[in-house]
Design an enzyme around this catalytic site. Structure first.
Site, PDB file in Angstrom:
ATOM      1  N   LYS A  96       0.818  -1.172   0.119  1.00 62.59           N
ATOM      2  CA  LYS A  96      -0.121   0.043  -0.073  1.00 62.59           C
ATOM      3  C   LYS A  96       0.928   1.086  -0.114  1.00 62.59           C
ATOM      4  O   LYS A  96       2.094   1.251   0.484  1.00 62.59           O
ATOM      5  CB  LYS A  96      -0.919  -0.100   1.114  1.00 62.59           C
ATOM      6  N   ARG A 143     -10.199 -11.589   2.030  1.00 65.19           N
ATOM      7  CA  ARG A 143     -11.270 -12.406   1.554  1.00 65.19           C
ATOM      8  C   ARG A 143     -10.649 -13.854   1.780  1.00 65.19           C
ATOM      9  O   ARG A 143     -11.350 -14.788   1.672  1.00 65.19           O
ATOM     10  CB  ARG A 143     -11.566 -12.152   0.244  1.00 65.19           C
TER      11      ARG A 143
END
Length: 442
Positions: free
Chosen positions: A215, A289
């Site tokens: 990120k 996920r």
């Protein structure tokens, strides 16, 4: 409920002059300090609109420090429970690393034990999320679960490190293996086997660098909050146990750090999940996920009546609905309607988006059954939900909440930092579904 004009008419002339001198208009949210005959403040006039916690939440940080009671002649249509909750949410300050302050204190009366538990659970969520990862990693998240389990007589177990591979939880292991703190699956069990079985799953990514798809600095800044889903699931488990809701409860928290090291999982890797589906890693920053995939698979193996998961899953959900509205997905129309209705009742709203099956094409892989992400930026929170749905057995009722778990700015009752969003809604939904002592359903 008496209006401000009616109330003012009945007041002594000195009070009317005092308020007029301050240009007090009696608008909702306004308050004024009223003096006694000696000129000392002895009362607070607050104009309250509606029976909602946020009608009162601005007062604790605006009033002078001291001890406050609700006046016996108060005419505001604010329940004792919402008074307690609103004051508690408004007075909150995360002080673990700060000098302690003395806030304005409310001596509440006639509130329910349930309201006290809801406030305590909401503040737990804030504290857990606000605590930096140094002091709230997978170890500490496990300990918090053990502490709550011990308090309410639940059984808590944990599978960690390479034992995850031995017991077939490969995605949890893959995401967390690069950290110096071992990844783990934390499990709590409580309740009577004769009661309906509810499984809660929480994304416990205690810090998310994004992995090798790292990120940028601004995107990583607040990633201590990426365990917000686990915080919500643990707090909800606490509420169910503390209020003796007649369910058989299982809590599953996939607790990891998505770190960077020589053994970090890579874009292009293929992981065969617990369910047997192969997943190509398109982006290591779509890790939540992955850890939920194995947790949801185990949840399905338990053949429960209901699975609920909570996750700070996608920025796309924030783009779609902003920071205050968690996104709800469900494969069960009735459960979704009841969940949304509970949110409206509790002034703790969610908003439903569809599980639009054609969007599964965005997760196509040429080398595996599906990818964990794809090149398209379309419908990001929906494709994430569709990914999760692949790990829920057909016919098992399931809800998924994509929750921000954070306030970007300071507002009454919503201080900047970690936040419980949809927690009261989830608790009421389960109470009305399973606890006939509190059910309002026909």
């Amino acid at each position: 409920m008496e209006t401000y004009a009616d109330w003012l008419t009945a007041q002594p002339e000195s009070t009317r002059h005092w308020l007029a001198g301050q240009a007090f208009q009696g608008r909702a949210g306004q308050f004024a300090l009223l003096p006694d005959a000696q000129g000392r403040y002895d009362r607070v006039l607050a104009v309250i609109a509606g029976d909602t916690p946020y009608a009162i939440a601005h007062l604790p940080k605006l009033l002078p420090k001291g001890h406050y009671h609700r006046c016996a002649d108060s005419t505001a249509a604010l329940s004792a429970d919402n008074l307690l909750l609103g004051w508690g949410l408004g007075a909150y300050r995360f002080e673990r690393y700060l000098a302690k302050t003395e806030p304005a204190l409310l001596h509440a009366e006639n509130q329910s034990a349930q309201a006290e538990s809801v406030l305590a659970a909401s503040l737990d969520v804030r504290d857990w999320i606000n605590t930096p990862t140094e002091h709230m990693g997978p170890d500490e998240l496990e300990q918090a679960t053990r502490d709550i389990g011990q308090r309410f007589g639940a059984a808590v177990s944990c599978i960690q490190g390479d034992a995850l591979l031995q017991q077939n939880f490969p995605t949890i292991h893959a995401v967390g293996r690069a950290s110096h703190r071992a990844p783990r699956l934390i499990r709590l069990d409580w309740g009577d086997d004769a009661h309906p079985h509810v499984v809660l799953c929480g994304k416990g990514v205690c810090f998310d660098t994004g992995g090798l798809d790292i990120k940028p600095a601004d995107g990583m800044r607040n990633m201590k909050k990426d365990m917000g889903g686990a915080a919500h699931a643990l707090a909800l488990a606490r509420l169910l146990m503390q209020n003796q809701v007649p369910v058989r409860l299982t809590l599953l928290i996939a607790a990891v750090e998505n770190a960077i090291a020589g053994n970090a999982f890579r874009p292009g890797d293929v992981i065969v999940t617990r369910q047997g589906l192969s997943v190509e890693i398109d982006n290591t920053d779509a890790e939540g996920r992955l850890v939920l995939a194995d947790a949801l698979t185990l949840a399905g193996e338990l053949k429960p009546d209901l699975i609920m998961d909570f996750a700070t899953l996608t920025g796309a959900a924030r783009i779609a609905l902003g920071p205050d509205l968690p996104v709800l997905f469900s494969n069960n129309a009735q459960a979704a309607r009841d969940y949304l209705a509970a949110g409206e009742t509790e002034h703790d709203p969610l908003w439903q988006l569809p599980l639009w099956q054609p969007y599964l094409t965005y997760l196509k892989s040429n080398v595996a059954d599906l990818a964990n992400a794809g090149p398209s930026k379309m419908a990001g929170c929906m494709t994430a939900a569709l990914f999760l749905q692949r790990f829920v057995p057909a016919g098992t009722a399931w809800t998924h909440v994509d929750v921000y778990s954070w306030n970007d700015s300071e507002r009454p009752g919503k201080p900047a930092g970690g936040e419980a969003q949809g927690l009261r809604a989830a608790f009421r939904f389960l109470q009305e579904k399973y606890d006939h002592r509190h059910s309002t359903a026909s």
